[in-house]
Write a protein that holds these residues in place. Structure first.
Motif, PDB file in Angstrom:
ATOM      1  N   ALA A 156       0.841  -1.190   0.000  1.00 20.30           N
ATOM      2  CA  ALA A 156       0.000   0.000   0.000  1.00 20.30           C
ATOM      3  C   ALA A 156       0.882   1.248   0.000  1.00 20.30           C
ATOM      4  N   SER A 157       0.417   2.270  -0.668  1.00 19.55           N
ATOM      5  CA  SER A 157       1.110   3.552  -0.605  1.00 19.55           C
ATOM      6  C   SER A 157       0.063   4.636  -0.410  1.00 19.55           C
ATOM      7  N   LEU A 158       0.416   5.612   0.387  1.00 21.44           N
ATOM      8  CA  LEU A 158      -0.466   6.731   0.685  1.00 21.44           C
ATOM      9  C   LEU A 158       0.241   8.004   0.239  1.00 21.44           C
ATOM     10  N   LEU A 159      -0.434   8.766  -0.597  1.00 22.29           N
ATOM     11  CA  LEU A 159       0.106  10.031  -1.086  1.00 22.29           C
ATOM     12  C   LEU A 159      -0.779  11.142  -0.544  1.00 22.29           C
ATOM     13  N   ARG A 160      -0.171  12.175   0.056  1.00 21.33           N
ATOM     14  CA  ARG A 160      -0.932  13.288   0.604  1.00 21.33           C
ATOM     15  C   ARG A 160      -0.407  14.592   0.040  1.00 21.33           C
ATOM     16  N   ARG A 161      -1.335  15.474  -0.233  1.00 21.12           N
ATOM     17  CA  ARG A 161      -0.969  16.801  -0.735  1.00 21.12           C
ATOM     18  C   ARG A 161      -2.009  17.780  -0.236  1.00 21.12           C
ATOM     19  N   THR A 162      -1.612  18.919   0.213  1.00 20.34           N
ATOM     20  CA  THR A 162      -2.560  19.944   0.641  1.00 20.34           C
ATOM     21  C   THR A 162      -2.602  21.049  -0.409  1.00 20.34           C
ATOM     22  N   TYR A 163      -3.778  21.643  -0.528  1.00 19.84           N
ATOM     23  CA  TYR A 163      -4.001  22.722  -1.471  1.00 19.84           C
ATOM     24  C   TYR A 163      -4.731  23.857  -0.760  1.00 19.84           C
ATOM     25  N   ASP A 164      -4.486  25.060  -1.169  1.00 16.62           N
ATOM     26  CA  ASP A 164      -5.212  26.216  -0.679  1.00 16.62           C
ATOM     27  C   ASP A 164      -6.437  26.368  -1.579  1.00 16.62           C
ATOM     28  N   ALA A 165      -7.550  25.740  -1.164  1.00 15.37           N
ATOM     29  CA  ALA A 165      -8.752  25.739  -1.991  1.00 15.37           C
ATOM     30  C   ALA A 165      -9.991  25.701  -1.107  1.00 15.37           C
ATOM     31  N   ALA A 166     -11.091  26.173  -1.636  1.00 17.75           N
ATOM     32  CA  ALA A 166     -12.372  26.099  -0.935  1.00 17.75           C
ATOM     33  C   ALA A 166     -12.823  24.648  -0.862  1.00 17.75           C
ATOM     34  N   VAL A 167     -13.608  24.320   0.155  1.00 15.99           N
ATOM     35  CA  VAL A 167     -14.080  22.947   0.345  1.00 15.99           C
ATOM     36  C   VAL A 167     -14.823  22.442  -0.891  1.00 15.99           C
ATOM     37  N   ALA A 168     -15.712  23.241  -1.448  1.00 15.46           N
ATOM     38  CA  ALA A 168     -16.493  22.806  -2.618  1.00 15.46           C
ATOM     39  C   ALA A 168     -15.577  22.483  -3.802  1.00 15.46           C
ATOM     40  N   GLY A 169     -14.564  23.283  -4.023  1.00 15.43           N
ATOM     41  CA  GLY A 169     -13.635  23.029  -5.119  1.00 15.43           C
ATOM     42  C   GLY A 169     -12.815  21.777  -4.901  1.00 15.43           C
ATOM     43  N   ALA A 170     -12.390  21.547  -3.660  1.00 16.78           N
ATOM     44  CA  ALA A 170     -11.616  20.347  -3.346  1.00 16.78           C
ATOM     45  C   ALA A 170     -12.467  19.092  -3.504  1.00 16.78           C
ATOM     46  N   ARG A 171     -13.726  19.155  -3.058  1.00 18.15           N
ATOM     47  CA  ARG A 171     -14.614  17.989  -3.193  1.00 18.15           C
ATOM     48  C   ARG A 171     -14.852  17.679  -4.672  1.00 18.15           C
ATOM     49  N   GLU A 172     -15.076  18.684  -5.479  1.00 16.90           N
ATOM     50  CA  GLU A 172     -15.304  18.464  -6.911  1.00 16.90           C
ATOM     51  C   GLU A 172     -14.073  17.831  -7.551  1.00 16.90           C
ATOM     52  N   ALA A 173     -12.903  18.282  -7.184  1.00 12.96           N
ATOM     53  CA  ALA A 173     -11.672  17.726  -7.747  1.00 12.96           C
ATOM     54  C   ALA A 173     -11.476  16.269  -7.342  1.00 12.96           C
ATOM     55  N   ALA A 174     -11.922  15.911  -6.143  1.00 12.04           N
ATOM     56  CA  ALA A 174     -11.730  14.549  -5.649  1.00 12.04           C
ATOM     57  C   ALA A 174     -12.823  13.585  -6.090  1.00 12.04           C
ATOM     58  N   THR A 175     -13.961  14.089  -6.561  1.00 18.92           N
ATOM     59  CA  THR A 175     -15.072  13.202  -6.895  1.00 18.92           C
ATOM     60  C   THR A 175     -15.500  13.247  -8.354  1.00 18.92           C
TER      61      THR A 175
END
Length: 71
Positions: free
Chosen positions: A27-46
């Motif tokens: 297993a590998s876990l990749l994490r990255r943080t972005y300066d973005a609004a919650v709605a924009g982050a959810r759209e990018a992830a889904t």
């Protein structure tokens, strides 16, 4: 090229193992943080369109949308 290296360096990585139905798995876990609004982050992830077309192997059926093998 420098921009690519900077983007990659922003990703935090962890490697390990886990148990799945077929047995042990890497297993590998990749994490990255972005300066973005919650709605924009959810759209990018889904949004399937943000992952790429299914013909490139980006099957997302296992995540509740799209069609494909999930692998």
């Amino acid at each position: 090229m420098r921009e690519v290296v900077e983007e990659i360096s922003q990703v935090r990585r962890e490697a390990g193992s886990r148990h799945v139905e077929a047995g042990g798995a890497a297993a590998s876990l990749l994490r990255r943080t972005y300066d973005a609004a919650v709605a924009g982050a959810r759209e990018a992830a889904t949004s399937p369109q943000r992952f790429g077309p299914p013909e490139l192997g980006m099957h997302l059926a296992g995540f509740g949308f799209g069609s494909g093998s999930g692998s």
